[in-house]
Every structure is written in structure tokens, then in C-alpha cells.
Design a protein around this motif. Structure first.
Motif, mmCIF file in Angstrom:
data_model
loop_
_atom_site.group_PDB
_atom_site.id
_atom_site.type_symbol
_atom_site.label_atom_id
_atom_site.label_comp_id
_atom_site.label_asym_id
_atom_site.label_seq_id
_atom_site.Cartn_x
_atom_site.Cartn_y
_atom_site.Cartn_z
ATOM 1 N N ALA A 75 -27.517 -1.319 -10.066
ATOM 2 C CA ALA A 75 -26.702 -1.788 -10.865
ATOM 3 C C ALA A 75 -25.374 -2.545 -9.274
ATOM 4 C CB ALA A 75 -25.552 -1.369 -11.344
ATOM 5 N N VAL A 76 -25.383 -3.692 -9.173
ATOM 6 C CA VAL A 76 -24.512 -4.476 -8.175
ATOM 7 C C VAL A 76 -23.763 -5.041 -8.909
ATOM 8 C CG1 VAL A 76 -24.622 -5.905 -5.803
ATOM 9 C CG2 VAL A 76 -26.650 -4.235 -6.433
ATOM 10 N N SER A 77 -22.484 -5.092 -8.254
ATOM 11 C CA SER A 77 -21.011 -6.032 -8.670
ATOM 12 C C SER A 77 -20.759 -6.444 -7.276
ATOM 13 C CB SER A 77 -19.917 -5.170 -9.262
ATOM 14 O OG SER A 77 -18.681 -6.343 -9.907
ATOM 15 N N LEU A 78 -21.466 -8.111 -6.727
ATOM 16 C CA LEU A 78 -20.425 -8.417 -5.903
ATOM 17 C C LEU A 78 -18.897 -9.235 -5.945
ATOM 18 C CD1 LEU A 78 -23.535 -9.836 -4.748
ATOM 19 C CD2 LEU A 78 -22.570 -7.888 -3.693
ATOM 20 N N ARG A 79 -18.336 -8.607 -4.568
ATOM 21 C CA ARG A 79 -16.872 -9.984 -5.438
ATOM 22 C C ARG A 79 -16.609 -11.246 -5.608
ATOM 23 N NH1 ARG A 79 -12.747 -9.953 -0.014
ATOM 24 N NH2 ARG A 79 -10.924 -10.963 -2.047
ATOM 25 N N ASP A 80 -17.326 -12.218 -5.801
ATOM 26 C CA ASP A 80 -17.102 -13.504 -6.062
ATOM 27 C C ASP A 80 -18.122 -13.726 -7.172
ATOM 28 O OD1 ASP A 80 -15.304 -13.453 -4.297
ATOM 29 O OD2 ASP A 80 -16.722 -14.193 -2.353
ATOM 30 N N THR A 154 -9.630 -5.268 -4.164
ATOM 31 C CA THR A 154 -8.772 -6.523 -3.284
ATOM 32 C C THR A 154 -8.112 -7.622 -4.297
ATOM 33 O OG1 THR A 154 -10.972 -5.834 -1.153
ATOM 34 C CG2 THR A 154 -9.145 -7.695 -1.343
ATOM 35 N N GLY A 155 -7.057 -7.946 -3.686
ATOM 36 C CA GLY A 155 -6.002 -8.745 -4.182
ATOM 37 C C GLY A 155 -5.954 -8.469 -5.298
ATOM 38 N N LEU A 156 -6.437 -7.764 -6.134
ATOM 39 C CA LEU A 156 -5.482 -7.004 -7.634
ATOM 40 C C LEU A 156 -4.317 -6.921 -7.719
ATOM 41 C CD1 LEU A 156 -9.524 -6.416 -9.397
ATOM 42 C CD2 LEU A 156 -8.575 -8.748 -9.125
ATOM 43 N N LYS A 157 -3.606 -6.582 -8.779
ATOM 44 C CA LYS A 157 -2.681 -6.131 -8.768
ATOM 45 C C LYS A 157 -2.570 -5.184 -9.375
ATOM 46 C CE LYS A 157 -0.380 -10.381 -10.882
ATOM 47 N NZ LYS A 157 0.258 -11.108 -12.120
ATOM 48 N N PRO A 158 -1.868 -4.107 -8.880
ATOM 49 C CA PRO A 158 -1.536 -2.911 -9.904
ATOM 50 C C PRO A 158 -2.734 -2.544 -10.722
ATOM 51 C CG PRO A 158 0.394 -2.701 -8.762
ATOM 52 C CD PRO A 158 -0.216 -4.032 -9.105
ATOM 53 N N GLY A 159 -2.219 -3.271 -11.866
ATOM 54 C CA GLY A 159 -3.224 -2.235 -13.302
ATOM 55 C C GLY A 159 -5.063 -2.691 -13.193
ATOM 56 N N SER A 160 -4.886 -3.060 -12.946
ATOM 57 C CA SER A 160 -5.811 -3.716 -12.617
ATOM 58 C C SER A 160 -7.025 -2.999 -12.261
ATOM 59 C CB SER A 160 -6.515 -5.909 -12.301
ATOM 60 O OG SER A 160 -6.460 -6.129 -13.181
ATOM 61 N N ARG A 161 -6.241 -2.884 -10.895
ATOM 62 C CA ARG A 161 -7.159 -2.009 -10.084
ATOM 63 C C ARG A 161 -7.121 -0.246 -9.396
ATOM 64 N NH1 ARG A 161 -3.052 -2.956 -5.903
ATOM 65 N NH2 ARG A 161 -2.186 -0.955 -6.306
ATOM 66 N N LEU A 182 -14.362 -1.447 1.170
ATOM 67 C CA LEU A 182 -12.900 -1.530 0.672
ATOM 68 C C LEU A 182 -12.504 -1.943 1.963
ATOM 69 C CD1 LEU A 182 -11.910 1.724 -1.128
ATOM 70 C CD2 LEU A 182 -12.083 -0.361 -2.055
ATOM 71 N N ASP A 183 -10.992 -2.723 1.858
ATOM 72 C CA ASP A 183 -10.264 -2.619 3.349
ATOM 73 C C ASP A 183 -9.269 -2.015 3.320
ATOM 74 O OD1 ASP A 183 -12.135 -5.158 3.796
ATOM 75 O OD2 ASP A 183 -10.754 -6.281 2.230
ATOM 76 N N ASP A 184 -9.074 -1.583 1.414
ATOM 77 C CA ASP A 184 -7.144 -0.433 1.616
ATOM 78 C C ASP A 184 -7.861 0.888 2.013
ATOM 79 O OD1 ASP A 184 -5.425 0.606 0.857
ATOM 80 O OD2 ASP A 184 -4.359 -0.861 1.220
ATOM 81 N N LEU A 185 -7.582 1.505 3.274
ATOM 82 C CA LEU A 185 -7.582 3.354 3.960
ATOM 83 C C LEU A 185 -7.136 3.893 2.517
ATOM 84 C CD1 LEU A 185 -7.684 2.078 7.847
ATOM 85 C CD2 LEU A 185 -9.547 3.295 6.511
ATOM 86 N N GLY A 186 -6.170 3.939 2.156
ATOM 87 C CA GLY A 186 -5.237 4.645 1.457
ATOM 88 C C GLY A 186 -5.406 4.706 0.010
ATOM 89 N N HIS A 187 -6.968 3.177 -0.691
ATOM 90 C CA HIS A 187 -7.282 3.867 -1.233
ATOM 91 C C HIS A 187 -8.616 4.227 -1.577
ATOM 92 C CE1 HIS A 187 -5.815 -0.661 -3.151
ATOM 93 N NE2 HIS A 187 -4.863 -0.014 -3.457
ATOM 94 N N ALA A 188 -9.222 3.943 -0.128
ATOM 95 C CA ALA A 188 -10.483 5.371 -0.220
ATOM 96 C C ALA A 188 -9.956 6.655 0.353
ATOM 97 C CB ALA A 188 -10.863 4.060 1.198
#
Length: 297
Positions: A75-80, A154-161, A182-188
């Protein structure tokens, strides 16, 4: 045991160079790096959207070449990506369920993604976070063994993230394996079992977040504003970036550096902290890329 995903020496002009890593069953692998590091090109090659110049991709035990259909367990989910504006979320799930021959999504995933309020809505009316959650749901209707997610938070509000993070964790246990860019190293650092650090299309380092952080050794971190002249404190490594300067060293060495900086800082309260995955990336990278890395703080 055969990996669910085995990427070997994957290269694409001006985007990827000899990228190799695996995704094993029951693990989350996060491919992380700043914009321009090659994440999008990698996902395009893995999902069949682009043809690599060289290297191989093995998905669920089958080698996938140019023009080959992707395995049914992927399964693949692309960002856009999205569906037609007038289609309702419930209609999209029904459509994908019929295509995959499944009964739709388990109630647990519906709850995690908070889909119930979205079912009667048309895709045109969804917020970015709602659209991203709905598209991830559609990708999961086929009960895949391997899930590829392209920058889902990427770019989402905390609730959705947070909902997407919880869903990714659930996929590791209930499906098979997850590869997420991911862009964010903290999330990773919070999410990954294993991290692949990308820089300018090459693998900078790979390992669990804790292992990559241990590469720094027994150091602590002190962050100071970039406008301050730090100099060369004894037994301290100084890495200057756009908005901050990072000092790495033992706690006594950093405490001594604070004494030197205090006359310039007024009443500022300094904080010495343990290193993070972002510190590991900054230290491992030969050439700093400050703006992209600091944007995820």
C-alpha cells in the motif's frame, strides 16, 4: 527471513546515489532528511512513479522492475494525492474495498484516524489533515503487508499528526512493516524502530535512533543564539548554523563554556541537555544545512 522491502544501490540522476536499506516484518523504518535530500525521489521509485537509473527494489520477495505491476500486498500513500472533489470519503472507502475485495477498514483504524465524522464529507471540503488521514485510510483498505507513506505529517496540526503517528504504530503490529519518509528528525526519534538518514541523495547513516545518538559518544549539548561570539571553548565542538550555534562536549566542559558566555548574555538561563537524533544528523553531516533541519523544532 526475507525483508518486506529490500532496496539495493538505488540511484537516480541528481536525486539518489547508491541508496540501500531494508524494512523487516514488524518494524517502522523512517527515511529522514531535509528537503532536497532525495526522499520524494525514493518514494517515487519504490511506488512505480519513477524509474531508477540503477539498483534493485525487492518488495514482498519479488523484484520489481520498470513497468512491472506492484505486489498486491503493498500500500502506498503519497503526500499530495487525493480523489475527485465531489466523492465522499465513505464512497472512496467502499470503492477501494470493492477493488481490493475486502470488507473495508477495521474499527480500530477508523477510531485512530477519527474517520467517522469524515465519512459523509466530500474530498473538496476536507482540511489538509483530514484529507491526509482519509488517503491513508484508503491505502489500508486492502490489508497490506507493507505500507509506504510519503511525509504523512508534514505541515499538519498536532491533532492530525498524533492520530497519524498512532496509526503508523498500529500498522507495525497489525499489518507487517512500514516505510515512512519524514522531514522532522524529532518525529522519527519518537516513532522509528530504525532510521535511514539521507543527505543529498546518499545514506548518511542507518540504525535505531538510540544507536545513532550513541555515535556522538558521551556528550551533552548547549544551544546558543547565532549572534553570540562563542569562540573556541576548551574540549568543546562548535557547530554554527543559521539561527543557533550548537556546542557539544562533556557537562563540565559545557559548564565552563557557559561561564565564558555569561558576561555577554545578561541574565539568560542556560540549559545543557542530552543529545537528540537531530544532533546526530548535524554532527554526522559534513556540510551544514541549517534552515531545513532547524525548521522542525
Amino acid at each position: 527471513m526475507t525483508p518486506l522491502l529490500d532496496v539495493t544501490d538505488l540511484s537516480k540522476a541528481q536525486a539518489l546515489e547508491d541508496v540501500s536499506f531494508t524494512v523487516e516484518r514488524g518494524e517502522i523504518v523512517c527515511v529522514v532528511g531535509p528537503p532536497g535530500s532525495g526522499k520524494s525521489a525514493l518514494i517515487e521509485c519504490l511506488s512505480g512513479g519513477a524509474e531508477p537509473d540503477s539498483g534493485s527494489v525487492e518488495i514482498l520477495g519479488s523484484t520489481v522492475g520498470p513497468g512491472d505491476p506492484l505486489p498486491s500486498g503493498l500500500a502506498v500513500s503519497l503526500r499530495d494525492e487525493s480523489l475527485p472533489d465531489r466523492m465522499k470519503v465513505s464512497e472512496g472507502i467502499s470503492l477501494f474495498s470493492r477493488l481490493y475485495g475486502t470488507r473495508g477498514l477495521p474499527s480500530r483504524l477508523i477510531d485512530l484516524l477519527d474517520l467517522e465524522p469524515l465519512l459523509p464529507k466530500r474530498f473538496k471540503s476536507l482540511t489538509e489533515g483530514q484529507r491526509r488521514r482519509a488517503m491513508i485510510a484508503l491505502a489500508l483498505t486492502g490489508n497490506p503487508e507493507l505500507v509506504l507513506l510519503d511525509q504523512p505529517m508534514t505541515g499538519l496540526k498536532p491533532g492530525s499528526r498524533q492520530r497519524i503517528e498512532q496509526t503508523i504504530s498500529e500498522l507495525r503490529d497489525g499489518y507487517g512493516g512500514v516505510c515512512v519518509t519524514l522531514d522532522d528528525l524529532g518525529h522519527a526519534e519518537n516513532l522509528a524502530d530504525r532510521v535511514v538518514l539521507l543527505r543529498r541523495g546518499r545514506v548518511l547513516a542507518e540504525g535505531s535512533p538510540s544507536r545513532l545518538i550513541r555515535l556522538l559518544g558521551s556528550v551533552f549539548v548547549l544551544r546558543v543564539p547565532s549572534h553570540m561570539k562563542v569562540g573556541r571553548p576548551s574540549d568543546v565542538r562548535v557547530l554554527p548554523y543559521a539561527s543557533s550555534t550548537y556546542l557539544y562536549g562533556s557537562r563540565p566542559a559545557l559548564e565552563a563554556a557557559i561561564q565564558e558566555l555569561s558576561p555577554m548574555s545578561g541574565d539568560r538561563i542556560w540549559s545543557i541537555r542530552p543529545p537528540t537524533l537531530r544532533d546526530a544528523y548535524l554532527t554526522l553531516a559534513a556540510v551544514p544545512e541549517p534552515a531545513a533541519l532547524e525548521s522542525g523544532r
